[in-house]
Design an enzyme around this catalytic site. Structure first.
Site, short mmCIF file in Angstrom:
data_model
loop_
_atom_site.label_atom_id
_atom_site.label_comp_id
_atom_site.label_asym_id
_atom_site.label_seq_id
_atom_site.Cartn_x
_atom_site.Cartn_y
_atom_site.Cartn_z
N GLY A 213 4.60 -1.76 -1.28
CA GLY A 213 5.99 -1.28 -1.26
C GLY A 213 6.94 -2.39 -1.66
O GLY A 213 6.52 -3.41 -2.21
N ASN A 214 8.21 -2.17 -1.42
CA ASN A 214 9.19 -3.21 -1.73
C ASN A 214 10.35 -3.12 -0.74
O ASN A 214 10.37 -2.24 0.12
CB ASN A 214 9.67 -3.08 -3.18
CG ASN A 214 10.29 -1.73 -3.43
OD1 ASN A 214 11.26 -1.36 -2.81
ND2 ASN A 214 9.68 -0.95 -4.34
#
Ligand code: C5P
Length: 410
Positions: A213-214
């Site tokens: 993810g980020n």
């Protein structure tokens, strides 16, 4: 956030038992972000005290052209300034007496003079006993006011202060808010338009507890969504998993986790959307295989290799679905060659505009509350916005898109 946010509302309170509800009306308008100035008639003071209304409105309540305590100083309440200050004048409750003064132009009290000076939309919520309401004079007065453009929030049926049952009760405060909000929405440039926005990160699971993810917060998309809502649009926000507090309780939001879910949700809403803005920081890759159990450590010396595949490009998938009258906007975040990559995306993703986050400065992009952007339109126009809060930039960008594309209700 309500369409009434930042609106200046003059609430005229006249003499009816329903005046006791005006404190609730003031509070609810304030909760919706409006500023409320109360003007009360002498008769209304028998039903609700100015002190109550000034406490809930956080302003002095005006009653006379010259208040008793101001006489010594020669200070007066300027009805013309008040009339010009207001975005909306709402007379609730409007007694039979006040309605008839509004019709004839009699200005023997401050409220009538303010009404005569007001240039803004005016609403009245009549309140009186059933026979007074049925009386031909009231019917005629309401007809005349309506023909002059005053919005009538119709009286309601029910038990009256006299103990009789019939039509004449002031509309319930909730119905007053709905009537006023609907009116404001109709005046709004994006009224009746559908705006679809995706925002936030996506999480691509490798096993039940881990993901790729980020750090995207979804703030830019949320700010655009709120601004579109304020301009009157029906907004749908497709939101990836973010921990940020986005203040979007009033926005129709679909929560998703992965790129596949975001694609499905965005595509399912796309055909109705006049304007679609893809702000999401979609993970570009996902594990080819997702383990159903938590992947176990094997030992210090072991290496784990993850095989990844590309996620679907949501923005690029929407381009071919676009019909006449639909506009598509993407965002871009590049560490090098920003302008040329952004312009290339206009073509490769069939976007009508690309908003490039200008990188390399503190407080710009991804997980921050400020941003600096360059907007490239497919028709060759470009515009740069220096660093500012995402909340403000959301409003600036949304009014840019509203003007640039033929979306605006004239
Ligand atoms: O290709 P790139 O990721 O730089 O493009 C950014 C734009 O494309 C953004 O509007 C983003 O929301 C969108 N995008 C997407 N699906 C992806 C990757 C990016 O919709 N898988």
């Amino acid at each position: 956030m309500s369409i009434l946010k930042n609106r200046k509302i003059l609430l005229g309170v006249s003499g009816s038992i329903a005046a006791f509800k005006s404190a609730h009306i003031v509070r609810e308008f304030i909760k919706r972000g409006a500023e409320v100035q109360v003007v009360i008639t002498d008769a209304a003071k028998d039903f609700v005290t100015p002190l109550t209304l000034s406490t809930v409105s956080n302003r002095p309540v005006y009653n006379n052209f010259i208040e008793d305590d101001q006489k010594a100083y020669g200070v007066w309440n300027n009805h013309v300034e008040m009339g010009l200050w207001a975005d909306l004048l709402i007379v609730a409750p409007a007694s039979s007496n006040t309605l008839s003064k509004m019709v004839t132009g009699a200005c023997d009290n401050l409220l009538s003079a303010v009404y005569m000076s007001a240039k803004c939309p005016v609403f009245v919520a009549p309140a009186m006993d059933l026979d007074m309401f049925k009386n031909g004079a009231t019917t005629k007065n309401l007809e005349i006011l309506s023909n002059r453009g005053v919005e009538i929030i119709d009286a309601e049926f029910g038990e009256l202060a006299s103990g009789l049952v019939g039509k004449g009760r002031m509309a319930e405060p909730e119905h007053i808010f709905v009537a006023v909000e609907k009116y404001c929405l109709k005046l709004s440039p994006l009224y009746g338009k559908q705006v679809l926005i995706n925002a936030g990160p996506t999480h691509e699971h490798l096993d039940p507890v881990r993901y790729l993810g980020n750090n995207s917060s979804g703030r830019m998309g949320a700010a655009l969504a709120k601004s579109a809502y304020t301009l009157g649009a029906n907004v749908t926000l497709i939101l990836g998993p973010t921990q940020a507090d986005l203040d979007i309780a009033h926005i129709d939001t679909i929560n998703v986790v992965s790129a596949a879910e975001m694609l499905e949700a965005t595509v399912s809403k796309f055909s109705d959307a006049h304007l679609t803005i893809c702000t999401a920081a979609v993970s570009d890759f996902r594990p080819l295989n997702v383990d159903t159990n938590k992947i176990k450590k094997v030992g210090k010396a072991s290496k784990l290799t993850l095989e990844l595949e590309e996620t679907p490009d949501i923005l690029a998938s929407l381009g071919p679905l676009k019909r006449e009258g639909q506009y598509l906007i993407g965002f871009a975040l590049e560490t090098q060659n920003g302008p040329s990559y952004a312009k290339a995306k206009l073509v490769s993703k069939s976007a009508d505009a690309i908003v490039l986050n200008v990188l390399g400065k503190q407080g710009v992009g991804f997980n921050s509350s400020t941003n600096e952007v360059h907007v490239y339109f497919a028709d060759g126009n470009e515009i740069f916005y220096p660093i500012q809060s995402k909340e403000i930039l959301g409003g600036v960008l949304m009014s840019l898109f509203t003007k640039h594309f033929p979306l605006r209700n004239e």
